[in-house]
Design a protein around this motif. Sequence first.
Motif, PDB file in Angstrom:
ATOM      1  N   TYR A 157      12.969   7.168   3.359  1.00  0.00           N
ATOM      2  CA  TYR A 157      12.624   5.858   2.799  1.00  0.00           C
ATOM      3  C   TYR A 157      11.423   6.025   1.880  1.00  0.00           C
ATOM      4  O   TYR A 157      10.490   6.755   2.190  1.00  0.00           O
ATOM      5  N   SER A 158      11.450   5.359   0.746  1.00  0.00           N
ATOM      6  CA  SER A 158      10.236   5.277  -0.057  1.00  0.00           C
ATOM      7  C   SER A 158      10.215   3.909  -0.731  1.00  0.00           C
ATOM      8  O   SER A 158      11.257   3.267  -0.890  1.00  0.00           O
ATOM      9  N   ILE A 159       9.014   3.463  -1.076  1.00  0.00           N
ATOM     10  CA  ILE A 159       8.862   2.095  -1.586  1.00  0.00           C
ATOM     11  C   ILE A 159       7.966   2.113  -2.817  1.00  0.00           C
ATOM     12  O   ILE A 159       6.738   2.037  -2.709  1.00  0.00           O
ATOM     13  N   PRO A 160       8.549   2.225  -4.017  1.00  0.00           N
ATOM     14  CA  PRO A 160       7.741   2.133  -5.223  1.00  0.00           C
ATOM     15  C   PRO A 160       7.533   0.673  -5.654  1.00  0.00           C
ATOM     16  O   PRO A 160       8.412  -0.174  -5.466  1.00  0.00           O
ATOM     17  N   PHE A 161       6.361   0.429  -6.234  1.00  0.00           N
ATOM     18  CA  PHE A 161       6.058  -0.853  -6.889  1.00  0.00           C
ATOM     19  C   PHE A 161       5.915  -0.553  -8.371  1.00  0.00           C
ATOM     20  O   PHE A 161       5.022   0.195  -8.776  1.00  0.00           O
ATOM     21  N   PHE A 162       6.826  -1.088  -9.172  1.00  0.00           N
ATOM     22  CA  PHE A 162       6.824  -0.844 -10.611  1.00  0.00           C
ATOM     23  C   PHE A 162       6.054  -1.973 -11.297  1.00  0.00           C
ATOM     24  O   PHE A 162       6.524  -3.098 -11.369  1.00  0.00           O
ATOM     25  N   MET A 163       4.855  -1.667 -11.792  1.00  0.00           N
ATOM     26  CA  MET A 163       3.987  -2.669 -12.404  1.00  0.00           C
ATOM     27  C   MET A 163       4.403  -2.903 -13.851  1.00  0.00           C
ATOM     28  O   MET A 163       4.225  -2.034 -14.708  1.00  0.00           O
ATOM     29  N   HIS A 164       4.992  -4.077 -14.092  1.00  0.00           N
ATOM     30  CA  HIS A 164       5.419  -4.461 -15.442  1.00  0.00           C
ATOM     31  C   HIS A 164       4.532  -5.593 -15.955  1.00  0.00           C
ATOM     32  O   HIS A 164       4.137  -6.469 -15.182  1.00  0.00           O
ATOM     33  N   PRO A 165       4.295  -5.637 -17.249  1.00  0.00           N
ATOM     34  CA  PRO A 165       3.613  -6.793 -17.838  1.00  0.00           C
ATOM     35  C   PRO A 165       4.629  -7.899 -18.135  1.00  0.00           C
ATOM     36  O   PRO A 165       5.834  -7.743 -17.886  1.00  0.00           O
ATOM     37  N   VAL A 166       4.160  -9.001 -18.699  1.00  0.00           N
ATOM     38  CA  VAL A 166       5.070 -10.025 -19.215  1.00  0.00           C
ATOM     39  C   VAL A 166       5.781  -9.448 -20.445  1.00  0.00           C
ATOM     40  O   VAL A 166       5.281  -8.527 -21.104  1.00  0.00           O
ATOM     41  N   PHE A 220      -5.329  -2.014  -1.112  1.00  0.00           N
ATOM     42  CA  PHE A 220      -5.403  -3.298  -0.393  1.00  0.00           C
ATOM     43  C   PHE A 220      -4.292  -3.495   0.646  1.00  0.00           C
ATOM     44  O   PHE A 220      -4.162  -4.578   1.207  1.00  0.00           O
ATOM     45  N   LEU A 221      -3.514  -2.458   0.919  1.00  0.00           N
ATOM     46  CA  LEU A 221      -2.462  -2.559   1.939  1.00  0.00           C
ATOM     47  C   LEU A 221      -3.034  -2.164   3.288  1.00  0.00           C
ATOM     48  O   LEU A 221      -3.564  -1.068   3.431  1.00  0.00           O
ATOM     49  N   SER A 222      -2.883  -3.030   4.279  1.00  0.00           N
ATOM     50  CA  SER A 222      -3.330  -2.653   5.629  1.00  0.00           C
ATOM     51  C   SER A 222      -2.266  -1.782   6.293  1.00  0.00           C
ATOM     52  O   SER A 222      -1.077  -1.846   5.949  1.00  0.00           O
ATOM     53  N   GLU A 223      -2.715  -0.980   7.259  1.00  0.00           N
ATOM     54  CA  GLU A 223      -1.792  -0.123   8.017  1.00  0.00           C
ATOM     55  C   GLU A 223      -0.716  -0.968   8.695  1.00  0.00           C
ATOM     56  O   GLU A 223       0.466  -0.615   8.725  1.00  0.00           O
ATOM     57  N   ASN A 224      -1.144  -2.116   9.218  1.00  0.00           N
ATOM     58  CA  ASN A 224      -0.227  -3.003   9.934  1.00  0.00           C
ATOM     59  C   ASN A 224       0.873  -3.530   9.000  1.00  0.00           C
ATOM     60  O   ASN A 224       2.052  -3.577   9.355  1.00  0.00           O
ATOM     61  N   ASP A 237       8.933 -12.621   3.971  1.00  0.00           N
ATOM     62  CA  ASP A 237       7.485 -12.862   4.038  1.00  0.00           C
ATOM     63  C   ASP A 237       6.710 -11.551   3.950  1.00  0.00           C
ATOM     64  O   ASP A 237       5.695 -11.455   3.256  1.00  0.00           O
ATOM     65  N   VAL A 238       7.184 -10.541   4.672  1.00  0.00           N
ATOM     66  CA  VAL A 238       6.514  -9.227   4.660  1.00  0.00           C
ATOM     67  C   VAL A 238       6.633  -8.591   3.273  1.00  0.00           C
ATOM     68  O   VAL A 238       5.673  -8.025   2.738  1.00  0.00           O
ATOM     69  N   GLY A 239       7.797  -8.748   2.647  1.00  0.00           N
ATOM     70  CA  GLY A 239       7.996  -8.233   1.294  1.00  0.00           C
ATOM     71  C   GLY A 239       7.061  -8.890   0.295  1.00  0.00           C
ATOM     72  O   GLY A 239       6.465  -8.219  -0.558  1.00  0.00           O
ATOM     73  N   LYS A 240       6.912 -10.207   0.412  1.00  0.00           N
ATOM     74  CA  LYS A 240       6.040 -10.940  -0.513  1.00  0.00           C
ATOM     75  C   LYS A 240       4.585 -10.499  -0.374  1.00  0.00           C
ATOM     76  O   LYS A 240       3.888 -10.264  -1.372  1.00  0.00           O
ATOM     77  N   GLU A 241       4.111 -10.375   0.869  1.00  0.00           N
ATOM     78  CA  GLU A 241       2.706  -9.987   1.082  1.00  0.00           C
ATOM     79  C   GLU A 241       2.450  -8.571   0.545  1.00  0.00           C
ATOM     80  O   GLU A 241       1.425  -8.309  -0.101  1.00  0.00           O
ATOM     81  N   THR A 242       3.405  -7.665   0.791  1.00  0.00           N
ATOM     82  CA  THR A 242       3.264  -6.293   0.282  1.00  0.00           C
ATOM     83  C   THR A 242       3.212  -6.288  -1.239  1.00  0.00           C
ATOM     84  O   THR A 242       2.364  -5.623  -1.861  1.00  0.00           O
ATOM     85  N   LEU A 256       6.504  -3.577   7.005  1.00  0.00           N
ATOM     86  CA  LEU A 256       7.474  -3.473   5.916  1.00  0.00           C
ATOM     87  C   LEU A 256       8.513  -2.396   6.219  1.00  0.00           C
ATOM     88  O   LEU A 256       9.716  -2.621   6.046  1.00  0.00           O
ATOM     89  N   TYR A 257       8.058  -1.226   6.674  1.00  0.00           N
ATOM     90  CA  TYR A 257       9.022  -0.169   7.008  1.00  0.00           C
ATOM     91  C   TYR A 257       9.996  -0.631   8.087  1.00  0.00           C
ATOM     92  O   TYR A 257      11.205  -0.365   8.004  1.00  0.00           O
ATOM     93  N   ALA A 258       9.478  -1.353   9.085  1.00  0.00           N
ATOM     94  CA  ALA A 258      10.355  -1.852  10.165  1.00  0.00           C
ATOM     95  C   ALA A 258      11.407  -2.796   9.595  1.00  0.00           C
ATOM     96  O   ALA A 258      12.597  -2.712   9.943  1.00  0.00           O
TER      97      ALA A 258
END
Length: 316
Positions: A266-275, A43-47, A131-136, A52-54
């Motif tokens: 640069y790399s950007i991991p998203f660590f999916m944690h539960p409650v 669901f991440l757009s190229e834009n 804002d860009v961080g939140k949307e990502t 985010l990288y910028a």
Amino acid sequence: MSAIPSVDLKDFVSGDAARKEKFTAEIGAAFEDIGFVALSGHFLSENLVEQLYAEIKKFFQLPQITKDSYEIEGIGGQRGYTSFGKEHAKGKKEGDLKEFWHFGQYVENNPKLEAEYPDNVKVNELPDFNDVGKETYQMLEKTAKYVLRALALHLELDEMYFDEWIKNGNSILRPIHYPPITSEPKNAVRAAAHGDINLITLLMGAHGKGLQVKNHQGEWVDAIARTDQLMINVGDMLSRLTNNKLKSTIHQVVNPPKELWGTSRYSIPFFMHPVSEMPLNCLDNCIDEDHPKGFEDTTAGEYLHERLIELGLVKK
């Protein structure tokens, strides 16, 4: 190009039962085998990726004194900035050759969790950064939700099994900067061999060499994704839950050849944690005579705390 299988999330969300079944079988087999897949159709757009990288490049180029002002004491590095060399892999003394930022959950309709989680840290110098961080964060969380639905089906659970545990979960988006290497590192690599703590990790930026995965033969293989793909791997929480049916694979980020030492990565991991309350007790249908229960009962919160101490981010 890579030893890692590729899957397309569009198959799962297509509305076509055969394509959905195909995706579920493919990702299930990959996670039982090597524990990694390269995923397109997310669901991440190229834009958004470019934005985010910028923004993160601008942040890491800020003066050190400015970045240091965003390093928040007493929260185990869960939000804001963590400076170079602070984090080390379990069992290692040497700090990894990286600095990073943490975006955390944007809690909806849950005052208890709003009080429990630290606030996100606002970068005053960069008006678009947060804002860009939140949307990502939210697009990666949405992607992870569908991946976990497929894994629930693969594990013969209700498709929505994970939904209640990941809503408002303690997930982290971590933009990482591996600065240019200026002198021969003593026993240190950009990220030492480790397994991730969480349920699943979604990684942006595995487009060049660097990330390596240890296969069942004990060999290190390069994990390289196309620019439109995310690299997704099983974390230790999911491995515990499934009694190691789904494999949390050891991986590392090695230093580049000497001629490329002068470059940043640069790399950007998203660590999916539960409650925190999610039980990580081995699922009954993952235990049998050939696979006796391999882990003690615990919760996600207890397990996370134990691991943050091992990483040097939280004091006992």
